[in-house]
Structure formats: structure tokens, C-alpha cells
Design a protein around this motif. Structure first.
Motif, short mmCIF file in Angstrom:
data_model
loop_
_atom_site.label_atom_id
_atom_site.label_comp_id
_atom_site.label_asym_id
_atom_site.label_seq_id
_atom_site.Cartn_x
_atom_site.Cartn_y
_atom_site.Cartn_z
N GLU A 38 -3.83 -10.12 15.54
CA GLU A 38 -2.47 -9.59 15.43
C GLU A 38 -1.53 -10.43 14.55
N ARG A 39 -1.66 -11.75 14.63
CA ARG A 39 -0.79 -12.59 13.79
C ARG A 39 -1.18 -12.46 12.31
N TYR A 41 0.22 -9.23 10.97
CA TYR A 41 1.66 -9.37 10.67
C TYR A 41 1.86 -10.00 9.30
N LEU A 42 1.04 -11.01 8.99
CA LEU A 42 1.13 -11.68 7.68
C LEU A 42 0.62 -10.77 6.57
N ASP A 60 0.32 -7.56 6.39
CA ASP A 60 1.20 -6.43 6.17
C ASP A 60 2.30 -6.80 5.15
N ALA A 61 2.88 -8.00 5.33
CA ALA A 61 3.95 -8.45 4.43
C ALA A 61 3.42 -8.79 3.04
N VAL A 62 2.25 -9.42 2.98
CA VAL A 62 1.65 -9.77 1.69
C VAL A 62 1.32 -8.49 0.91
N ASP A 96 2.75 -5.58 1.17
CA ASP A 96 4.00 -4.98 0.70
C ASP A 96 4.47 -5.66 -0.59
N ALA A 97 4.40 -6.99 -0.63
CA ALA A 97 4.88 -7.73 -1.81
C ALA A 97 4.00 -7.42 -3.02
N ILE A 114 2.06 -4.80 -3.55
CA ILE A 114 2.22 -3.40 -3.98
C ILE A 114 3.56 -3.21 -4.69
#
Lengths: 254, 254
Positions: free
Chosen positions: B71-72, B75-76, B78-80, B82-83, B85
Motif C-alpha cells: 500500500e505504501r 501511494y508513491l 501513483d504520484a510518480v 502522475d508526474a 504522464i
């Protein structure tokens, strides 16, 4: 890798060499001084930062009708900021659950927090806007801060942006323990707002059974009889908080 | 920079040297083969990938009671994602407004799209789960894909993750033009769902005047007389779409 390095190196050298012979405008000098004094670096290419500090109200159009504002850089910077903060929090809290990390990141990048950070950094002094509305100016500063991060990423890459965000923003201007203790209680906020503005407010919650041992709760928040927010969650409290958060957003309650 | 390089280099050498003398478990061999065959690289440290492919249902606890699930890392990752893309789309569409870019990114990272991507990559074959529910499995695969990206970032850094995401996922498995033509019309979706499930559905929209030339619209979507979603926007269409999207989310309509 070596080829890429050489190309970037020559490109930077080229840009820097010619920049010695060009005159910087007043606003460019302002940007250069901001980068040097507040953040301790000089740009490779100032065009990204010029763009980052230009709100759409002050933006010209290209020949194709495309507006030269900071909105695309803001979109990029927002994502880069999320990734860097995710990385930072993951190391800062080695044993916390991702729900806690998400909450902490939301607090850091909340609209009001980003706006006050932008003002602390002095971004409000250099951002180009053609609006008089003081309320709107606040969002403009926070957005310009995100666009600035997008500019650093375009100009110097991810690792450099990461070091700027961590060393010059997070470590310098954010007290993690203080932020941790702030409870973003949207229900209290929206009730306080309604009472202050003499509006009637009530919450309605329904429980929905999914299976024998699983329910979800749906809450709507009514202000003067009209729905302003809906929420759903595995507990009544969570559903209420979500509805209240939506209410706060729609009513522009900070 | 050179010091950092040497330290990383020596560290990797050390890890690789000792890995020659240890036996990999069957599940580690599966992961190594996945990384080599599907993505063309070997890990520096396999522990991140072991963690990425472990759903919480199959996770053990540390002595402090902390669950060793993915899960952690999700979370990471998902953000990477997004950046990366955001960066990719910004270059792919040099003249599109950030609203369009946000929409395209949402389509790429939508739950159903991430799940099908994970299956295409074969992540469903290696993820460790202790659940029988087929519906739940789908989300697990998409989440494991995000966790995998978090693992690559932890193991090899941002630039490497970026090249994996762009070269091995975006360019290989995503048809940008096809994705562009998909219209995520939530209103049609929720109406179709209600009709298919013999439920009554209607939308109620109110206009709220902010100033002489500015209004916002608030829409609620009612299914069998109960509110399932609220939306707000500068046009009736936008508010309806937002309300319908919320309705789709609450009713688990994909």
C-alpha cells in the motif's frame, strides 16, 4: 548517457554564453534575483520561469491562438510536487500507513497552505496578473508556486526540483509536527460558517447495507434547506466529513 | 555528483555480488523473470518488488504490528505515474490546454484502464493475494501496477522509472488517439445503468448567481428518489457530468 550529457552540457553552455550578451528586462531581472536570493540557483533557461509567473489574465496569445499563461506548467508542477512529497513523507514516516501519508500530503498542498507558502517565498511580488480582485489573487499565488515547480522541472530535471522542494521549501518553511497536529475538521468548519452567516444547517445520513457485515453511509449536508455537499464512507463520521468537505469547497470556506 | 555516483555504484556492486551466492525463492524467480522478459531490466534490490506484488491480504506483520503490504508503494507509484504522464502529455500535446491534459491523464490512470494494463503486463500472474473474490482481484492488479512503479522509483530512481513508464507501458500498450476519442460521458453511463436496473433516475439543476455576469450550476442526480451524486460547474452540462461521475463512483459503475 554520455551523449545526452554532452548535448545538455553544450546546450546549457550555448544558452549561458549568449545570455551574457543580451539585456534582461526588468521583470527578468526580478526573476533572476528571486531565484538566486530565495532559492540559491541560476536558471539554465529563463523562459520557463517567465511563463511560470504569468497568470492567464496577463498572458498574450500565440499566432495559433494559444495562451502563453502558466496553466500548463501548473499542471506539471502540481504532479511533480505530489511525487516529491510522497517520496519525502515515505522516508519521514517509515512506519505510517498510506492513509496517514495521503492526509499529510493533502495538508501540505491544500489551497490555503500553498497560497501562504507562495507569499512567504515572495512569489506574490513577481507574479504578473491583470486583475484587481484581492480574493482571486490568493489562489493565483499558490498556482504560480506550482507552476514555478513545473518550470524548475523543465529547466533542471526531477532530481534538482526534488532538492529545491525538500531543502528550500519543506525543510525551511514547513513544521511537520505542527502540521500533523492540525485536524482538518470540515464538519466544524462548515457549521461555524453557517452559524456565523445565520444559515440553518443540518446533516442527513443514510446507512446502506452491502452485505451481512458491510455497510456504507451516505451523508448530505443541507444549508438553508438546500444540499451543498454529499459524502460516502465506511462510518457515519467519515461520510459526514466528506460531505462537509464538499460543502466547504462549494461555499469557498477555507 | 561523482561521490553520489560512486556510492551508488559500489552499493549496487555489493548487492549484485552477494546476490550471486544466495538462492532465490520461487516467487523471487518469478519476479526476476517478469522484470527481465516484460520490462528488460534486472533489479538492484529485489525487496522493493517483492513488496510491490504483495497485497495486504497476503502480508505479514512486523514486530511493531506494521503490515508489510504494497500500500505504501502504491501511494508513491501513483504520484510518480502522475508526474511522468504529465511530463509525457505536455510534450505529446504541445498546444493543448491543461484541462485537456488532465482529462487524458485521468483516462490513462482510470481504475479500469490500470487494471487491464496490469493484466496485459502479466502482473495478475505474480501478485500475491489471499482472497477468492474475483471482482476484488481486478482492483488488486491495477494497484499492484502502481506499487510496482513505486518499487522501480525506490530501486532505480525517477529517470529510470520515467523511461520504463514511457517506453514499456505508454508507447507499447496505449493508443493515444484511440484513448482521445473515448468520451467519458458519465451522464449516459449512469442513465444506462439505471434503466438496465429498472431504477427511476432524474437530474435536478439549480442556477446560482454569483455576480451580474457569473453563475454556477448545481446538479443532484436522484436514483429512485435518493441523491447519489452532486456536482457544480460553470455550465449545466458540466454540473450534470460531475454529479453523474459521483453517482457512477458511489454505485461502482465502471
Amino acid at each position: 548517457m554520455l551523449r545526452l550529457f554532452s548535448r545538455n552540457f553544450l546546450n546549457n553552455l550555448f544558452v549561458r554564453f549568449f545570455s551574457l550578451f543580451r539585456k534582461f528586462s526588468e521583470s527578468e531581472k526580478e526573476i533572476l534575483s528571486f531565484l538566486k536570493k530565495k532559492l540559491g540557483f541560476s536558471p539554465n533557461n529563463i523562459k520557463y520561469y517567465r511563463r511560470a509567473f504569468r497568470h492567464k489574465s496577463a498572458a498574450g496569445k500565440t499566432e495559433e491562438g494559444f495562451k502563453r499563461s502558466n496553466e500548463r506548467l501548473e499542471y506539471l508542477g502540481d504532479a511533480v510536487l505530489d511525487a516529491v512529497i510522497a517520496d519525502y513523507l515515505l522516508h519521514y514516516y517509515p512506519n505510517e500507513h498510506e492513509g496517514f501519508l495521503t492526509k499529510m500530503r493533502s495538508k501540505i498542498v491544500s489551497r490555503s497552505h500553498m497560497n501562504s507558502l507562495a507569499v512567504t517565498l515572495g512569489i506574490d511580488k513577481i507574479v504578473k496578473v491583470k486583475l484587481g480582485d484581492a480574493d482571486k489573487q490568493e489562489t493565483i499565488n499558490g498556482n504560480a508556486l506550482e507552476a514555478f515547480i513545473g518550470a524548475v522541472y523543465m529547466d533542471k530535471g526531477y532530481e534538482f526540483s526534488k532538492s529545491v522542494i525538500i531543502q528550500k521549501i519543506l525543510k525551511k518553511h514547513i513544521n511537520m509536527h505542527e502540521l500533523q497536529s492540525i485536524d482538518t475538521d470540515f464538519k466544524s468548519k462548515v457549521i461555524e460558517w453557517a452559524q456565523g452567516n445565520k444559515k440553518g444547517i443540518h446533516f442527513e445520513t443514510e446507512e446502506k447495507t452491502i452485505s451481512d457485515d458491510l455497510s456504507t453511509f451516505q451523508t448530505s449536508v443541507y444549508i438553508d434547506g438546500k444540499i451543498w455537499g454529499c459524502g460516502e464512507g465506511s462510518s457515519k463520521k467519515k461520510a459526514e466529513q466528506q460531505a462537509a468537505e464538499e460543502g466547504c469547497k462549494h461555499l469557498f470556506i477555507d
